[in-house]
Design a protein around this motif. Structure first.
Motif, PDB file in Angstrom:
ATOM      1  N   ALA A   1       5.871  12.774  -2.822  1.00 13.55           N
ATOM      2  CA  ALA A   1       6.940  12.394  -1.886  1.00 13.55           C
ATOM      3  C   ALA A   1       6.992  10.878  -1.732  1.00 13.55           C
ATOM      4  O   ALA A   1       5.991  10.188  -1.922  1.00 13.55           O
ATOM      5  CB  ALA A   1       6.696  13.058  -0.540  1.00 13.55           C
ATOM      6  N   ALA A   2       8.156  10.369  -1.388  1.00 13.74           N
ATOM      7  CA  ALA A   2       8.323   8.933  -1.176  1.00 13.74           C
ATOM      8  C   ALA A   2       7.480   8.474   0.015  1.00 13.74           C
ATOM      9  O   ALA A   2       7.285   9.222   0.978  1.00 13.74           O
ATOM     10  CB  ALA A   2       9.795   8.623  -0.926  1.00 13.74           C
ATOM     11  N   GLU A   3       6.980   7.240  -0.081  1.00  7.24           N
ATOM     12  CA  GLU A   3       6.178   6.620   0.989  1.00  7.24           C
ATOM     13  C   GLU A   3       4.944   7.432   1.341  1.00  7.24           C
ATOM     14  O   GLU A   3       4.576   7.565   2.509  1.00  7.24           O
ATOM     15  CB  GLU A   3       7.051   6.374   2.224  1.00  7.24           C
ATOM     16  N   THR A   4       4.292   7.982   0.309  1.00  8.35           N
ATOM     17  CA  THR A   4       3.042   8.724   0.496  1.00  8.35           C
ATOM     18  C   THR A   4       1.893   7.840   0.039  1.00  8.35           C
ATOM     19  O   THR A   4       1.984   7.208  -1.017  1.00  8.35           O
ATOM     20  CB  THR A   4       3.061  10.011  -0.349  1.00  8.35           C
ATOM     21  N   ARG A   5       0.803   7.837   0.787  1.00  6.93           N
ATOM     22  CA  ARG A   5      -0.365   7.052   0.399  1.00  6.93           C
ATOM     23  C   ARG A   5      -1.061   7.688  -0.795  1.00  6.93           C
ATOM     24  O   ARG A   5      -0.886   8.880  -1.055  1.00  6.93           O
ATOM     25  CB  ARG A   5      -1.344   6.947   1.571  1.00  6.93           C
ATOM     26  N   GLN A   6      -1.854   6.865  -1.474  1.00  4.56           N
ATOM     27  CA  GLN A   6      -2.608   7.359  -2.630  1.00  4.56           C
ATOM     28  C   GLN A   6      -3.653   8.370  -2.173  1.00  4.56           C
ATOM     29  O   GLN A   6      -4.115   8.346  -1.032  1.00  4.56           O
ATOM     30  CB  GLN A   6      -3.287   6.193  -3.356  1.00  4.56           C
ATOM     31  N   GLY A   7      -4.043   9.258  -3.102  1.00  2.04           N
ATOM     32  CA  GLY A   7      -4.977  10.322  -2.747  1.00  2.04           C
ATOM     33  C   GLY A   7      -4.211  11.528  -2.267  1.00  2.04           C
ATOM     34  O   GLY A   7      -2.978  11.575  -2.311  1.00  2.04           O
ATOM     35  N   GLY A   8      -4.919  12.521  -1.835  1.00  5.57           N
ATOM     36  CA  GLY A   8      -4.258  13.710  -1.300  1.00  5.57           C
ATOM     37  C   GLY A   8      -3.797  14.681  -2.371  1.00  5.57           C
ATOM     38  O   GLY A   8      -3.029  15.596  -2.096  1.00  5.57           O
ATOM     39  N   GLY A   9      -4.225  14.478  -3.614  1.00  2.59           N
ATOM     40  CA  GLY A   9      -3.911  15.446  -4.658  1.00  2.59           C
ATOM     41  C   GLY A   9      -2.615  15.153  -5.396  1.00  2.59           C
ATOM     42  O   GLY A   9      -1.933  14.163  -5.160  1.00  2.59           O
ATOM     43  N   LYS A  10      -2.313  16.060  -6.289  1.00  2.00           N
ATOM     44  CA  LYS A  10      -1.137  15.929  -7.136  1.00  2.00           C
ATOM     45  C   LYS A  10       0.101  16.400  -6.378  1.00  2.00           C
ATOM     46  O   LYS A  10       0.020  17.269  -5.527  1.00  2.00           O
ATOM     47  CB  LYS A  10      -1.362  16.789  -8.385  1.00  2.00           C
TER      48      LYS A  10
END
Length: 136
Positions: free
Chosen positions: A78-87
């Motif tokens: 998704a747009a404006e999502t931080r790095q990490g947190g899976g695919k």
């Protein structure tokens, strides 16, 4: 929109696009075809746009074969999502195309009509293409 009925896994790795096509690199059904010259991911929407263009020009006089199928899912975070947190979640479907792959084949129409139709279909795709003729 083209997509597989079911797959074993929801997400796939990106893979590699090096080398020339060793499969689907010859005309099998039609007398004239559209060959790719670049490696690319071709989306289901692009394949559908080219198919509509070809079927409109060929009408009922000729026969059309689509030689690629989008069976690889691609994901997008998704747009404006931080790095990490899976695919990210699957966004759409693509066909992996290597240089030399035959994309579409035509028969039952004159070479001039086929050339015009395939040239217009090639404009719908994100790669350079070449029109090839079967050797008689």
């Amino acid at each position: 929109m083209l997509m597989p009925k079911r797959t074993k896994f929801r997400k796939q790795m990106r893979g590699r696009q090096t080398g020339l096509a060793t499969r689907c690199n010859r005309l099998r059904f039609g007398s004239v075809g559209l060959r790719s010259l670049d490696p690319a991911w071709i989306t289901s929407q692009q394949i559908e746009a080219a198919r509509k263009c070809l079927s409109k020009l060929v009408k009922k006089s000729g026969q059309l074969w689509i030689c690629v199928f989008p069976d690889k899912p691609y994901t997008k975070k998704a747009a404006e999502t931080r790095q990490g947190g899976g695919k990210g979640n699957p966004e759409g479907w693509v066909a992996v195309v290597k240089p030399g792959t035959i994309l579409f084949e035509l028969s039952g129409v004159t070479y001039a009509e086929a050339e015009k139709a395939l040239k217009m279909a090639g404009h719908k795709l994100p790669i350079h293409t070449k029109i090839v003729k079967a050797k008689d």
